[in-house]
Design a protein around this motif. Structure first.
Motif: not given
Length: 459
Positions: A50-59, A1-10, A350-355
């Protein structure tokens, strides 16, 4: 179920992004580098991916970092430091040259999406406030000359201290001495250029200063009774939403309610000094984990329910050279070794897959008891002397911090001293005065964690 939810949310996220990227909720991260032990930018980029981070802010606009981010698909916010604002404001050619050298030289291979002109300028001790809007205009003119003004937004992060009132939320208003000289002109610029207001919002500061009045669960997005705003009637279930809407109320009061807000910084420290109430690994994991879940569910705030949030977490790494209290050096999601300080989801999948019970879970089990850790602000000489005493005359068990042993990594003075101090403290049955070492240590109520090393307790 968790994988299905993750796929749906993706699929849901992809669909949303296909409609409009600006309308989709988004989590980014601040990549600060006030440290002498961080991995090279090339490895940092691998970590982000590797963490799926697609936005980064620099100083800043460091060439090595911008080059490493080239052709990665990661969107980048760069910054013009406060000390350059006077030059950019007073000389269009300076702004032109800065944009050519630091923006167009890298974009679009490096996907620069915004320029933060200055940072928390209103509290800059060098008083750069009067230069802000002229600098923003000149940088915009420079982008326009290169036909980049439609690709790259211009904004400037403000701190919540720019508000004269933030509670109740509906009373949100800017300080009167800022309104005419800078706030209104800045908001007009943002409206005219189709940009957004960057806001640095830290519920931690509000909680630490008012822990007798603010429910910790309210600050951490945990279950709580909520707070009903007496002015607008909305119920707020998190201090974060209340803070963001205080800024929304302030912009609306000036007739600029159409200018959207991006939260350019927010976070919670995993460690702090003894007087920094609430600074702990468990609370940091709870705040940031629940924040990600809250943002990625796609809803806006009570005042702006149809405006999904874009939020940049602070920060990617613990930064060991930041001045100030211990908390300043402990906002990172990762140690410089690239190990997680605590485990939280960072993507929709990850949010969808985690209880729900696992979201914002610290890597360290919460137990009863107290622990003793090193005071990073005590200085290397004092820490080393205290470490030598603890492992020598003090009789602490320092075998685990010897080279090759389980707690050797991270190989830092603060980490090793913390382990030794805690060993001595537990050996002495946590007696009064046994966690001091001449000001080099203090007691915490959450189990500390350095790398993979778990600290023992007397319980």
């Amino acid at each position: 179920m968790a994988h299905s939810l993750a796929f749906f949310f993706s699929l849901l996220l992809i669909f949303t992004l296909s409609i409009t990227s600006e309308a989709a909720p988004s989590i980014g991260i601040n990549y600060g580098r006030v440290a002498n032990d961080l991995p090279p930018p090339s490895k940092v980029v691998q970590l982000l991916k590797s963490q799926g981070i697609t936005r980064v802010k620099l100083y800043d606009t460091d060439a090595t970092v911008l080059s490493a981010l080239s052709n990665t698909g990661i969107k980048v916010v760069v910054a013009m430091p406060n000390e350059l604002l006077s030059s950019a404001a007073g000389d269009q050619s300076f702004a032109d040259n800065w944009v050519k050298a630091n923006i167009s030289a890298y974009h679009p291979a490096t996907q620069i999406e915004a320029i933060a002109v200055g940072n928390e300028v209103f509290v800059d001790p060098n008083n750069t406030t009067n230069y802000l809007v002229p600098a923003m205009n000149n940088v915009y003119n420079s982008l326009k000359k290169l036909n980049l003004h439609n690709d790259i937004k211009i904004s400037s992060p403000i701190a919540l201290s720019a508000l004269s009132s933030s509670y109740p939320t509906s009373s949100g208003s800017f300080k009167s001495d800022l309104v005419e000289p800078v706030i209104k002109p800045m908001l007009e610029f943002l409206r005219k250029t189709g940009s957004y207001l960057m806001v640095n919002a830290y519920p931690f500061f509000a909680y630490a200063a008012n822990s007798d009045k603010i429910n910790l669960s309210y600050a951490l997005f945990e279950n709580n009774p909520g707070v009903v705003d007496s002015g607008n009637g909305f119920k707020y279930n998190s201090l974060f939403d209340a803070q963001v809407d205080a800024v929304n109320a302030a912009t609306s009061a000036l007739q600029y309610g159409d200018v959207k807000i991006v939260v350019s910084e927010t976070g919670w420290p995993s460690k702090g000094d003894s007087n920094e109430i609430g600074a702990s690994e468990a609370n940091a994991a709870s705040y940031n984990g629940n924040l990600v879940k809250r943002v990625l569910n796609g809803s806006g705030t009570p005042l702006r329910p149809n405006d999904p949030l874009t939020v940049f977490l602070f920060a990617l790494f613990n930064e060991n050279q930041k001045p100030g209290p211990t908390s300043e050096r402990n906002y990172g999601l990762f140690y410089p070794t690239e190990q997680k300080v605590y485990d939280i989801p960072l993507t929709v999948a990850e949010v969808a897959a985690a209880p729900s019970s696992e979201v914002g879970k610290s890597l360290v089990p919460t137990k009863g008891g107290t622990w003793c850790v090193a005071n990073g602000g005590a200085g290397a000489e004092k820490l080393q002397a205290a470490l030598d005493y603890a492992c020598g005359e003090g009789g602490a068990d320092c075998a685990p911090i010897q080279k090759g042993a389980t707690c050797y990594d991270p190989n830092t003075l603060e980490a090793h001293a913390s382990y030794a101090f805690n060993s001595y403290y537990q050996k002495m049955s946590r007696g009064s005065g046994t966690c001091d070492f001449g000001g080099a240590a203090y007691v915490v109520t959450q189990p500390p964690r350095f790398g993979k090393c778990e600290f023992p307790t007397g319980y």
